[in-house]
Design an enzyme around this catalytic site. Sequence first.
Site, mmCIF file in Angstrom:
data_model
loop_
_atom_site.group_PDB
_atom_site.id
_atom_site.type_symbol
_atom_site.label_atom_id
_atom_site.label_comp_id
_atom_site.label_asym_id
_atom_site.label_seq_id
_atom_site.Cartn_x
_atom_site.Cartn_y
_atom_site.Cartn_z
ATOM 1 N N ILE A 16 -2.342 -5.766 -3.367
ATOM 2 C CA ILE A 16 -3.169 -5.778 -2.147
ATOM 3 C C ILE A 16 -4.605 -6.176 -2.511
ATOM 4 O O ILE A 16 -5.226 -7.019 -1.849
ATOM 5 C CB ILE A 16 -3.155 -4.403 -1.441
ATOM 6 C CG1 ILE A 16 -1.750 -4.103 -0.924
ATOM 7 C CG2 ILE A 16 -4.156 -4.375 -0.284
ATOM 8 C CD1 ILE A 16 -1.594 -2.753 -0.264
ATOM 9 N N ASP A 157 -0.093 -1.142 10.970
ATOM 10 C CA ASP A 157 0.891 -0.772 11.996
ATOM 11 C C ASP A 157 0.469 -1.303 13.367
ATOM 12 O O ASP A 157 1.284 -1.767 14.152
ATOM 13 C CB ASP A 157 1.027 0.758 12.024
ATOM 14 C CG ASP A 157 1.203 1.307 10.613
ATOM 15 O OD1 ASP A 157 2.213 0.968 9.989
ATOM 16 O OD2 ASP A 157 0.303 2.017 10.134
ATOM 17 N N HIS A 185 0.823 6.980 8.723
ATOM 18 C CA HIS A 185 1.356 5.689 8.265
ATOM 19 C C HIS A 185 2.668 5.980 7.530
ATOM 20 O O HIS A 185 2.706 6.118 6.316
ATOM 21 C CB HIS A 185 0.359 4.982 7.347
ATOM 22 C CG HIS A 185 0.958 3.759 6.724
ATOM 23 N ND1 HIS A 185 1.271 2.630 7.445
ATOM 24 C CD2 HIS A 185 1.337 3.496 5.461
ATOM 25 C CE1 HIS A 185 1.816 1.731 6.644
ATOM 26 N NE2 HIS A 185 1.877 2.234 5.440
HETATM 27 P P1 NAX Z 1 0.281 -2.210 -6.677
HETATM 28 O O1 NAX Z 1 1.228 -1.333 -7.436
HETATM 29 O O2 NAX Z 1 0.402 -3.683 -6.763
HETATM 30 O O3 NAX Z 1 -1.211 -1.833 -7.111
HETATM 31 C C1 NAX Z 1 -1.647 -0.525 -7.206
HETATM 32 C C2 NAX Z 1 -2.697 -0.516 -8.294
HETATM 33 O O4 NAX Z 1 -3.264 0.796 -8.310
HETATM 34 C C3 NAX Z 1 -2.132 -0.782 -9.685
HETATM 35 O O5 NAX Z 1 -2.820 -1.872 -10.279
HETATM 36 C C4 NAX Z 1 -2.375 0.525 -10.427
HETATM 37 O O6 NAX Z 1 -2.688 0.327 -11.797
HETATM 38 C C5 NAX Z 1 -3.552 1.092 -9.647
HETATM 39 N N1 NAX Z 1 -3.744 2.526 -9.805
HETATM 40 C C6 NAX Z 1 -2.808 3.485 -9.984
HETATM 41 N N2 NAX Z 1 -3.401 4.671 -10.150
HETATM 42 C C7 NAX Z 1 -4.734 4.449 -10.048
HETATM 43 C C8 NAX Z 1 -5.857 5.294 -10.128
HETATM 44 N N3 NAX Z 1 -5.737 6.603 -10.377
HETATM 45 N N4 NAX Z 1 -7.086 4.751 -9.982
HETATM 46 C C9 NAX Z 1 -7.217 3.427 -9.763
HETATM 47 N N5 NAX Z 1 -6.192 2.576 -9.687
HETATM 48 C C10 NAX Z 1 -4.956 3.094 -9.824
HETATM 49 O O7 NAX Z 1 0.344 -1.686 -5.179
HETATM 50 P P2 NAX Z 1 -0.170 -2.412 -3.852
HETATM 51 O O8 NAX Z 1 0.928 -3.211 -3.279
HETATM 52 O O9 NAX Z 1 -1.467 -3.060 -4.117
HETATM 53 O O10 NAX Z 1 -0.328 -1.132 -2.895
HETATM 54 C C11 NAX Z 1 -1.353 -0.190 -3.106
HETATM 55 C C12 NAX Z 1 -1.138 1.012 -2.228
HETATM 56 O O11 NAX Z 1 -1.222 0.640 -0.849
HETATM 57 C C13 NAX Z 1 0.227 1.676 -2.391
HETATM 58 O O12 NAX Z 1 0.043 3.074 -2.430
HETATM 59 C C14 NAX Z 1 0.954 1.281 -1.125
HETATM 60 O O13 NAX Z 1 1.959 2.192 -0.790
HETATM 61 C C15 NAX Z 1 -0.180 1.295 -0.143
HETATM 62 N N6 NAX Z 1 0.036 0.604 1.125
HETATM 63 C C16 NAX Z 1 -0.536 1.152 2.227
HETATM 64 C C17 NAX Z 1 -0.427 0.570 3.460
HETATM 65 C C18 NAX Z 1 -1.049 1.203 4.667
HETATM 66 O O14 NAX Z 1 -0.856 0.681 5.759
HETATM 67 N N7 NAX Z 1 -1.819 2.275 4.554
HETATM 68 C C19 NAX Z 1 0.366 -0.669 3.667
HETATM 69 C C20 NAX Z 1 0.594 -1.421 2.425
HETATM 70 C C21 NAX Z 1 0.826 -0.597 1.194
HETATM 71 O O15 NAX Z 1 2.179 -0.235 1.147
#
Ligand code: NAX
Length: 324
Positions: A16, A157, A185
């Site tokens: 993201i 959403d 969400h």
């Molecule tokens: P990714 O797994 O591609 O990226 C997440 C990143 O967060 C990774 O690079 C990881 O190293 C990093 N990370 C993990 N722990 C961390 C910490 N303690 N401090 C800083 N960075 C950390 O996931 P991505 O597709 O980018 O999604 C990110 C988050 O958005 C997920 O939790 C996902 O579920 C959530 N979403 C939320 C949405 C919403 O509408 N609220 C929709 C989209 C998405 O599913």
Amino acid sequence: MADPIRVAVTGAAGQIAYSVIFRLASGAVFGKDRPVYLSFLEIAPAMKVLEAVMMELEDCAFPTLAGMRASDQADQAFDGVNTALLIGSRPRGAGMERADLIKINGPIFVGQGKALNRGAADLRVIVVGNPCNTNCLIAMNHSDVPNDRFSAMMRLDYNRSKGMLAIKAGVPVTAVSHVAVWGNHSNNQYPDFENAKINGQPVPSVIQDETWLRETFVPAIQTRGAAVINARGASSAASAASAALDHLISFREPSPVGDWIPAAVRSNGQYGVDPGLVFGFPLRVNEKGWEVVEGLPLSDWGRAKFDKVLNELRSEREVVKDLL
Ligand code: NAX
């Protein structure tokens, strides 16, 4: 040129963030006259990927990018920032229950909540990392930043709802307004078509197919994330990034006249939601801040959906009660 606006992005090496960061840096979000300073937070194992992202940012030579830094320490990443986009968290793995995810990700938001105290006086915090409502609740409870500066993202959403209603009615998305997405969400969110409008008319009077609205539209929005994963083999990224930036902008400008914006914010008891829960409401933003749009009617059917998602958020709060 004005002073740079300082934006922290967590999970900066993730998918993201890869769609968010370049738009922030390019001037597409704050305008071509507003420099942006980016401050990235990642976990140590992801630093190499983040380095590559920063190389690519250099290679874009964006005139609006005033500088950037990266850290694996939240205190450093949030120091002096005006906006924090909390995207980073662990994704749900195979066989993992939602409660497991909540327990794994919750502690991240304890530390980050405290570190947010290092932000600028006008800091605004947007939580995207899932479970975003409950993560927001945790961060808020550990921070001295005023509660009304925290929000969690319901915008994806909402955008999905607008898109699907527009396609069904054969109208442009701009014809769809007054979409509320109540609650969480999650698969239990309630995308409310009863209060929504198309060209100013109630949706049920334009799309005269209650079965489709109740049994196709609502479940399709609730499970749209899973549908994207099934089709793409990865979760929504570009649409989530776009929604995060829409969300960010919508708190910086007055809401469209007569309409509202969607976000999960701390309840004050509106619509019977427990005070303190981070719940998706329709909001109006004005020069003084934001307020929940009150008094929207809910049918018995809609209220049952609303109560279901309210109960889900109550149980999420129960799962993390030791972190609050
Ligand atoms: P990714 O797994 O591609 O990226 C997440 C990143 O967060 C990774 O690079 C990881 O190293 C990093 N990370 C993990 N722990 C961390 C910490 N303690 N401090 C800083 N960075 C950390 O996931 P991505 O597709 O980018 O999604 C990110 C988050 O958005 C997920 O939790 C996902 O579920 C959530 N979403 C939320 C949405 C919403 O509408 N609220 C929709 C989209 C998405 O599913």
